[in-house]
Design a protein around this motif. Structure first.
Motif, mmCIF file in Angstrom:
data_model
loop_
_atom_site.group_PDB
_atom_site.id
_atom_site.type_symbol
_atom_site.label_atom_id
_atom_site.label_comp_id
_atom_site.label_asym_id
_atom_site.label_seq_id
_atom_site.Cartn_x
_atom_site.Cartn_y
_atom_site.Cartn_z
ATOM 1 N N LEU A 41 27.128 57.667 54.071
ATOM 2 C CA LEU A 41 25.714 57.981 53.934
ATOM 3 C C LEU A 41 25.445 58.817 52.683
ATOM 4 N N GLY A 42 26.498 59.335 52.044
ATOM 5 C CA GLY A 42 26.344 60.160 50.846
ATOM 6 C C GLY A 42 26.611 59.434 49.546
ATOM 7 N N GLY A 43 27.267 58.273 49.608
ATOM 8 C CA GLY A 43 27.572 57.566 48.366
ATOM 9 C C GLY A 43 28.424 56.348 48.596
ATOM 10 N N VAL A 44 28.876 55.764 47.496
ATOM 11 C CA VAL A 44 29.609 54.515 47.574
ATOM 12 C C VAL A 44 30.613 54.438 46.426
ATOM 13 N N SER A 45 31.750 53.817 46.681
ATOM 14 C CA SER A 45 32.737 53.518 45.637
ATOM 15 C C SER A 45 32.677 52.031 45.368
ATOM 16 N N LEU A 46 32.600 51.678 44.084
ATOM 17 C CA LEU A 46 32.468 50.285 43.681
ATOM 18 C C LEU A 46 33.698 49.810 42.930
ATOM 19 N N LYS A 47 33.947 48.526 43.002
ATOM 20 C CA LYS A 47 34.922 47.830 42.169
ATOM 21 C C LYS A 47 34.133 46.755 41.436
ATOM 22 N N THR A 48 34.230 46.751 40.103
ATOM 23 C CA THR A 48 33.435 45.808 39.327
ATOM 24 C C THR A 48 34.017 45.576 37.949
ATOM 25 N N SER A 49 33.743 44.408 37.407
ATOM 26 C CA SER A 49 34.063 44.156 36.004
ATOM 27 C C SER A 49 32.808 44.359 35.159
ATOM 28 N N GLY A 50 31.681 44.597 35.816
ATOM 29 C CA GLY A 50 30.416 44.865 35.132
ATOM 30 C C GLY A 50 30.229 46.351 34.868
ATOM 31 N N PHE A 51 29.008 46.737 34.713
ATOM 32 C CA PHE A 51 28.631 48.122 34.446
ATOM 33 C C PHE A 51 29.376 48.676 33.228
ATOM 34 N N GLU A 98 47.618 38.253 32.193
ATOM 35 C CA GLU A 98 47.046 38.933 33.350
ATOM 36 C C GLU A 98 45.530 38.989 33.190
ATOM 37 N N VAL A 99 44.810 38.814 34.272
ATOM 38 C CA VAL A 99 43.358 38.920 34.250
ATOM 39 C C VAL A 99 42.994 40.403 34.235
ATOM 40 N N SER A 100 41.964 40.739 33.507
ATOM 41 C CA SER A 100 41.528 42.137 33.415
ATOM 42 C C SER A 100 41.164 42.672 34.796
ATOM 43 N N ALA A 101 41.645 43.864 35.107
ATOM 44 C CA ALA A 101 41.372 44.488 36.406
ATOM 45 C C ALA A 101 39.957 45.069 36.418
ATOM 46 N N GLU A 102 39.475 45.327 37.615
ATOM 47 C CA GLU A 102 38.136 45.889 37.755
ATOM 48 C C GLU A 102 38.184 47.416 37.646
ATOM 49 N N ARG A 103 37.093 47.988 37.157
ATOM 50 C CA ARG A 103 36.985 49.445 37.084
ATOM 51 C C ARG A 103 36.434 49.964 38.403
ATOM 52 N N GLY A 104 36.721 51.211 38.683
ATOM 53 C CA GLY A 104 36.177 51.875 39.858
ATOM 54 C C GLY A 104 35.045 52.792 39.446
ATOM 55 N N ILE A 105 33.948 52.742 40.181
ATOM 56 C CA ILE A 105 32.797 53.601 39.906
ATOM 57 C C ILE A 105 32.379 54.251 41.216
ATOM 58 N N ALA A 106 32.268 55.572 41.204
ATOM 59 C CA ALA A 106 31.812 56.304 42.392
ATOM 60 C C ALA A 106 30.378 56.759 42.161
ATOM 61 N N LEU A 107 29.517 56.483 43.136
ATOM 62 C CA LEU A 107 28.104 56.845 43.058
ATOM 63 C C LEU A 107 27.736 57.803 44.179
ATOM 64 N N GLU A 108 26.920 58.784 43.858
ATOM 65 C CA GLU A 108 26.369 59.706 44.858
ATOM 66 C C GLU A 108 24.905 59.322 45.058
ATOM 67 N N PHE A 109 24.524 59.041 46.310
ATOM 68 C CA PHE A 109 23.156 58.661 46.600
ATOM 69 C C PHE A 109 22.217 59.845 46.395
ATOM 70 N N ALA A 110 21.020 59.560 45.866
ATOM 71 C CA ALA A 110 19.987 60.581 45.705
ATOM 72 C C ALA A 110 19.452 60.973 47.083
ATOM 73 N N PRO A 111 18.923 62.194 47.209
ATOM 74 C CA PRO A 111 18.408 62.643 48.519
ATOM 75 C C PRO A 111 17.286 61.763 49.067
ATOM 76 N N ASP A 112 16.537 61.087 48.196
ATOM 77 C CA ASP A 112 15.418 60.265 48.673
ATOM 78 C C ASP A 112 15.794 58.786 48.841
ATOM 79 N N MET A 113 17.073 58.513 48.971
ATOM 80 C CA MET A 113 17.545 57.152 49.197
ATOM 81 C C MET A 113 16.890 56.603 50.460
ATOM 82 N N VAL A 114 16.576 55.320 50.485
ATOM 83 C CA VAL A 114 15.943 54.696 51.652
ATOM 84 C C VAL A 114 17.008 53.981 52.472
ATOM 85 N N PHE A 115 17.106 54.342 53.743
ATOM 86 C CA PHE A 115 18.045 53.713 54.666
ATOM 87 C C PHE A 115 17.211 52.920 55.679
ATOM 88 N N LEU A 116 17.379 51.611 55.677
ATOM 89 C CA LEU A 116 16.608 50.765 56.574
ATOM 90 C C LEU A 116 17.469 50.301 57.723
#
Length: 120
Positions: A41-51, A98-116
């Motif tokens: 509920l406080g954040g998320v860890s991502l795996k991506t080749s984007g960003f 070898e295929v390029s690996a994905e980067r890890g990105i950690a995000l902290e949700f803002a206090p006004d995040m909407v949870f539906l």
């Protein structure tokens, strides 16, 4: 000695979910997709080749949808709003053939995040 105590405010859940992100880069709005490696509920860890070029303290608009079959594991069906980048982990350079690996990105949700929540 590790006694297994969790220092975070919110319990993490290892769920693989699809994340859509939107951010500003060089005056343009950039849309990205990623996959969660864990979420709370406080954040998320991502795996991506984007960003590409994302840095700590950047703000990203995110939307995370939780499929109905995972409703028993996470209390919300959708999370949307702004999140702050708190960590970026670049992958090691790919080795030959070898295929390029994905980067890890950690995000902290803002206090006004909407949870539906799902209607029952």
């Amino acid at each position: 000695m590790d006694y297994g105590f969790e220092r975070r405010k919110h319990r993490r859940m290892n769920l693989l979910l699809s994340v859509e992100g939107r951010r500003r880069e060089d005056g343009w709005e950039v849309f990205e997709r990623a996959t969660t490696s864990d979420i709370s509920l406080g954040g998320v860890s991502l795996k991506t080749s984007g960003f590409q070029g994302v840095r700590v303290d950047d703000v990203i608009s995110v939307s995370v949808s939780v499929p109905r079959q995972l409703a028993d594991k996470f209390p919300f069906s959708r999370i949307a709003g702004k999140a702050r980048v708190v960590r970026v982990e670049e992958p090691p350079p790919p080795q030959k053939d070898e295929v390029s690996a994905e980067r890890g990105i950690a995000l902290e949700f803002a206090p006004d995040m909407v949870f539906l929540a799902r209607a029952i």
